[in-house]
Scaffold this motif. Structure first.
Motif, short mmCIF file in Angstrom:
data_model
loop_
_atom_site.label_atom_id
_atom_site.label_comp_id
_atom_site.label_asym_id
_atom_site.label_seq_id
_atom_site.Cartn_x
_atom_site.Cartn_y
_atom_site.Cartn_z
N TYR A 125 0.75 -1.15 -0.05
CA TYR A 125 -0.10 0.20 0.13
C TYR A 125 0.85 1.25 0.00
O TYR A 125 0.76 2.25 -0.64
N ASP A 126 1.85 1.36 0.76
CA ASP A 126 2.77 2.50 0.87
C ASP A 126 3.94 2.40 -0.02
O ASP A 126 4.14 3.39 -0.93
N LYS A 127 4.65 1.32 -0.34
CA LYS A 127 5.39 1.14 -1.09
C LYS A 127 5.22 1.48 -2.60
O LYS A 127 5.91 2.31 -3.11
N MET A 128 3.88 1.04 -3.18
CA MET A 128 3.96 1.24 -4.50
C MET A 128 3.00 2.43 -4.76
O MET A 128 3.34 2.83 -6.09
N ARG A 129 2.37 3.01 -3.89
CA ARG A 129 2.13 4.13 -4.21
C ARG A 129 2.97 5.41 -4.22
O ARG A 129 3.21 6.15 -5.18
N GLN A 130 4.01 5.20 -3.25
CA GLN A 130 5.49 5.80 -3.19
C GLN A 130 6.20 5.60 -4.58
O GLN A 130 6.79 6.73 -5.23
N ALA A 131 6.25 4.59 -5.04
CA ALA A 131 6.99 4.29 -6.33
C ALA A 131 6.36 5.27 -7.46
O ALA A 131 6.84 5.62 -8.34
N GLY A 132 4.90 4.96 -7.45
CA GLY A 132 4.11 5.87 -8.61
C GLY A 132 4.44 7.43 -8.31
O GLY A 132 4.80 8.10 -9.45
N VAL A 135 6.91 8.93 -6.85
CA VAL A 135 8.46 9.21 -7.47
C VAL A 135 8.56 9.22 -8.73
O VAL A 135 9.18 10.30 -9.44
N ALA A 136 8.22 8.36 -9.63
CA ALA A 136 8.44 8.24 -11.08
C ALA A 136 7.52 9.41 -11.53
O ALA A 136 8.06 10.12 -12.30
N ARG A 137 6.58 9.85 -11.32
CA ARG A 137 5.60 10.96 -11.75
C ARG A 137 6.32 12.17 -11.22
O ARG A 137 6.43 13.05 -12.21
N THR A 138 6.84 12.02 -9.97
CA THR A 138 7.52 13.64 -9.64
C THR A 138 8.82 13.68 -10.72
O THR A 138 9.04 14.93 -10.97
N LEU A 139 9.78 12.78 -10.70
CA LEU A 139 10.84 12.85 -11.61
C LEU A 139 10.49 13.08 -13.05
O LEU A 139 11.22 14.03 -13.55
N LEU A 140 9.62 12.29 -13.74
CA LEU A 140 9.10 12.70 -14.89
C LEU A 140 8.68 14.13 -15.14
O LEU A 140 8.94 14.68 -16.10
N PHE A 141 7.74 14.58 -14.43
CA PHE A 141 7.24 15.84 -14.51
C PHE A 141 8.53 16.91 -14.13
O PHE A 141 8.34 18.16 -14.78
N ALA A 142 9.34 16.57 -13.33
CA ALA A 142 10.32 17.56 -13.01
C ALA A 142 11.21 17.86 -14.21
O ALA A 142 11.71 18.88 -14.55
N ALA A 143 11.48 16.65 -14.96
CA ALA A 143 12.20 16.87 -16.39
C ALA A 143 11.41 17.38 -17.36
O ALA A 143 11.96 17.99 -18.10
N ALA A 144 10.03 17.04 -17.49
CA ALA A 144 9.28 17.57 -18.30
C ALA A 144 8.96 19.23 -18.25
O ALA A 144 8.86 19.90 -19.18
N GLN A 145 9.00 19.87 -17.09
CA GLN A 145 8.57 21.22 -16.83
C GLN A 145 9.71 21.83 -17.31
O GLN A 145 9.44 23.10 -18.05
N ILE A 204 7.80 13.32 -0.60
CA ILE A 204 6.82 13.05 -1.76
C ILE A 204 5.49 13.16 -1.36
O ILE A 204 5.29 12.35 -0.28
N VAL A 205 4.70 13.80 -2.10
CA VAL A 205 3.20 14.06 -1.72
C VAL A 205 2.47 13.07 -2.21
O VAL A 205 2.42 12.90 -3.55
N LEU A 206 1.59 12.06 -1.59
CA LEU A 206 0.68 11.21 -2.28
C LEU A 206 -0.75 12.00 -2.29
O LEU A 206 -0.81 12.74 -1.66
N LYS A 207 -1.48 11.21 -3.22
CA LYS A 207 -2.74 11.80 -3.42
C LYS A 207 -3.77 11.74 -2.06
O LYS A 207 -3.66 10.66 -1.51
N ASP A 208 -4.53 12.50 -1.79
CA ASP A 208 -5.66 12.58 -1.04
C ASP A 208 -6.64 11.47 -1.47
O ASP A 208 -6.95 11.50 -2.76
N PRO A 209 -6.97 10.54 -0.83
CA PRO A 209 -7.89 9.53 -1.27
C PRO A 209 -9.19 10.16 -1.85
O PRO A 209 -9.78 9.46 -2.62
#
Length: 755
Positions: free
Chosen positions: A151-158, A160-170, A213-218
């Motif tokens: 629950y925490d591991k894989m949400r965090q993994a997603g 992190v990937a979103r954060t890094l990809l968007f950081a490069a894309a911005q 890393i900020v996770l989505k609010d449910p």
């Protein structure tokens, strides 16, 4: 190792505040990312759960075994939710074998404390487990822990990937990351400008992970909390899914095994001349391992292997246990009839004092029994192995890939790094495929195959008679009723073999296993009932029949014992069974909410016409609370299970469709065992051979279901096994209400007839 120990100590003792600071994987990893070693040209990975292809395609890694429970779908949804992409936009792959995919929750689940216990000692033990878990590196699917662990591991993994990809894309899009979103293999800005994921993946992967890393609010979830189409659906419907038994390799040989049916016995005499003469036979291999004695057959096709195995003339050595069921169960009965001994897993008040001065008419006592049970997976045991150039490669439908990697390396005499395990789909697991025997025998035959791969398939009969069975158990239960008709004291003694010690002898025979085992009494000592004097003791029986994890483990038999006895208490008190439970649960509002909802949806208080009756049971297991009502009816052909109502508080239903399907599945599993399943012995051998004498409920006998999911608990509960424990007692209680027979042993078909 020093860094590993320091990190795991800090995290395990709670000294790293904030939980998700520094990124979950980066903060706690004692193991390298296994995806990095096998990237294709142009591929990038951010952590063990996300991979970007050269074409920008996103692949999510699901590291738990998919055996029909839908875990790949929910694990992928955890990552996709935080990435911000639909499930249809990603591919989902089975994870490689790696300790980086350790299951921490399965270790926490096995601790010696009830989940209701929040004492300092219990919490300290849990923290110690969290510190040890990453070091253990145990990649395993079981104990209804896959989603809880992820629950925490894989949400965090997603995230992190979103954060890094968007950081490069911005930088490319001159747009703040907060305003970007995915669109297929591209990232798009509100202006319509786009950049391909593939073109920035390497740059993104090289960026440092932010400290927080900020996770989505449910409340903002678009995938989690909603029923998703199963990611394995199309392949399974079309036949494209590869189960272990489907593996097909070039230049492949085929094999089977014939092991001593007197479990644990050796080989007295043997002649293989007729077997060797069967056309297509390549070699007969003698197998002598801590898992059993027997023979493997290597042949050019499976049929030849089966025929040759039947042609082996062998006199088997005797088993180390009594030769028949009656003699075996006499050991259980003598144990609970003997002087009190064992470990008290719950000991509230002063039970001995409460019974010591009790008037004889205030005491009631009952003895219960359950038999050994097989797993009877639809896909029989099998594995494919190839040993060439000092390396062993295995394709196996396994629940525990890192475990069999270690065991096979030791057996073959090579390093674990020289063993590669490819996990396939599983045609049913239920705990059976956490064992090593089917993979070990395949590896032993591969060693004799001259570098060619060997697919080893067990016959159904070999599978049924060489299982690691759900242990039999016996219990003696006493209650003292007070002057108000309520239980003042209960004393529960449960005798059964140790599952962990049996597994230990098979897998790590040189490692001693000490101490009391919670599996003996789980489902009895850890239930949310308040009785002033309440003792539950587990007595370990030395019975060398191999036993192992079976769907819901100790809860499967203790749920039956405990909840049937609760109905007996209600009957002696002249109380409604749900009313009594609600009163005893008054200090546990989550359990109360389950039973109140169950009473409502099952129309419990509405009278039934003659020939019908209902029974109820409740079990807290694997962090979830489940109540079930079973309705039975008399027909001219016997009793019929008409309908089952179930209410489950699972904390969060991340995929309600899968939760309902698993609860129904667990109920059918439990009802099948309750109605007619048992493993018996004659002459030291298991009697049952196939589905004709160890059958499950067929679809025409299955009841209608009404499932209600509650999300009151703050903790995430398990799902895959929780429907099983209340099923048998609810059915037995319904049979009592309908027929007047209180049946205290399973299967129920021993005393009543089912249609």
């Amino acid at each position: 190792m020093g860094k590993i120990l320091r990190r795991t100590f800090l995290i395990g003792t709670g000294l790293v505040a904030g939980g998700l600071a520094v990124g979950y994987y980066a903060a706690s990893r004692p193991w390298p990312n296994p995806l990095e070693a096998d990237l294709a040209p142009g591929e990038e990975t951010f952590n063990p759960y996300v991979k970007i292809g050269a074409d920008g395609a996103i692949t999510i890694i699901a590291p738990r075994a998919e055996m029909g429970q839908g875990v790949h779908t929910t694990l992928a949804a955890l990552v996709a939710e935080e990435l911000g992409v639909p499930l249809s936009a990603v591919a989902v792959d089975q994870g490689p074998t790696s300790p980086a995919y350790y299951n921490l929750a399965v270790l926490e689940q096995g601790g010696p404390f009830s989940e209701l216990d929040t004492s300092l000692m219990a919490e300290t033990a849990r923290k110690a487990t969290r510190a040890f878990g990453p070091l253990a590196g145990m990649q395993i699917t079981g104990s209804s822990t896959s989603v809880r662990d992820a629950y925490d591991k894989m949400r965090q993994a997603g995230a992190v990937a979103r954060t890094l990809l968007f950081a490069a894309a911005q930088e490319r899009l001159a747009t703040p990351a907060s305003k970007l979103q995915f669109d297929g293999a591209e990232i798009v800005a509100p202006s319509g400008r786009r950049v391909g994921i593939a073109s920035i993946a390497a740059e993104a992967a090289a960026l440092p992970v932010p400290d927080e890393i900020v996770l989505k609010d449910p409340a903002d979830w678009t995938l989690l909390g909603k029923t998703q189409q199963r990611v394995d659906l199309v392949d399974k419907v079309t036949g494209a899914a590869e189960f272990g038994i489907d593996v097909d390799l070039p230049d492949m040989l085929y094999g089977t095994v014939l092991m001593n049916p007197k479990l644990g016995g050796g080989i007295e005499t043997v002649s293989t001349s007729f077997a060797e003469a069967v056309p297509g036979v390549v070699k007969i291999v003698r197998l002598e391992t801590q898992l059993g004695s027997g023979f493997g057959v290597i042949a050019e096709n499976t049929w030849a292997a089966f025929q040759a195995a039947e042609a082996i003339e062998v006199e088997w050595g005797d088993a180390p246990y009594p030769s028949n069921t009656e003699s075996i169960m006499r050991v259980f009965r003598d144990t609970i009839n003997g002087p009190w001994k064992g470990s008290a897993w719950r000991d509230d008040g002063d039970v001995d004092f409460a019974f010591g001065d009790a008037p004889p008419d205030s005491i009631f006592e009952a003895d219960y029994e359950v038999p050994f049970l097989a797993h009877a997976t639809m896909e029989p045991m099998n594995a494919t192995a190839q040993f060439a150039n000092g390396r062993l490669t295995v394709w196996a439908p396994t629940q525990a890939p890192t475990l069999i990697q270690t065991i096979l390396a030791d057996a073959i005499g090579i390093d674990s790094d020289a063993v590669t395990i490819h996990s396939t789909y599983l045609g049913g697991g239920f705990g059976r495929r956490a064992e090593a025997d089917f993979a070990l025998y395949a590896a032993e035959l591969a060693r004799e195959a001259g570098g060619r791969p060997v697919k080893v398939t067990w016959t159904r009969e070999e599978d049924m008679t060489h299982d690691v069975y759900r242990p039999a158990a016996a219990g003696r239960f006493r209650v003292r009723m007070d002057v108000n008709g309520m239980p003042d004291a209960v004393d529960m003694r449960i005798a059964t073999p140790s599952i962990l010690k049996s597994i230990g002898k098979r897998i790590f025979p040189s490692v001693p296993i000490f101490g009391p085992e919670r599996l003996l009494t789980e489902g009895a000592f850890d239930q949310p009932y308040a009785i002033p004097n309440y003792r539950v003791a587990g007595i370990e029986i030395d019975m060398p029949i191999p036993v192992g994890f079976w769907r819901s483990v100790g809860y499967s038999y203790n749920g039956f014992f405990h909840e049937c006895f609760m109905d007996e208490i209600a009957e002696r008190a002249g109380r409604d069974p749900i009313d009594l439970r609600l009163q005893l649960m008054a200090d546990y509002p989550l359990a109360v909410a389950v039973m109140e909802k169950l009473r409502d949806i099952s129309n419990w208080d509405r009278p039934l016409r003659s020939g019908k009756a209902k029974g109820v049971a409740f079990t807290m297991s694997f962090g979830s609370r489940v109540g079930e009502v079973v309705q039975v009816a008399e027909t001219q052909d016997g009793l019929v299970v008409e309908k089952v109502w179930a209410v489950a508080d699972v904390g969060r239903a991340l995929d309600p469709g899968i939760v309902r399907a698993q609860i129904e599945s667990g109920i059918v599993f439990g009802l099948s065992a309750a109605i007619g399943q048992q493993i018996t012995f004659s002459g030291g051998k298991v009697d049952q051979q196939n589905f004709y004498d160890f059958d499950a409920m067929r679809i025409d006998r299955c009841p209608k279901f009404e499932i209600e999911i509650l999300e009151n608990s703050q903790a995430l509960g398990g799902v895959g096994e929780i429907g099983t424990p209340p099923a048998a007692p609810a059915l037995a209680n319904a049979v009592r209400s309908l027929t007047g027979k209180r049946i205290r042993s399973l299967p129920l078909s021993g005393e009543v007839e089912f249609a």
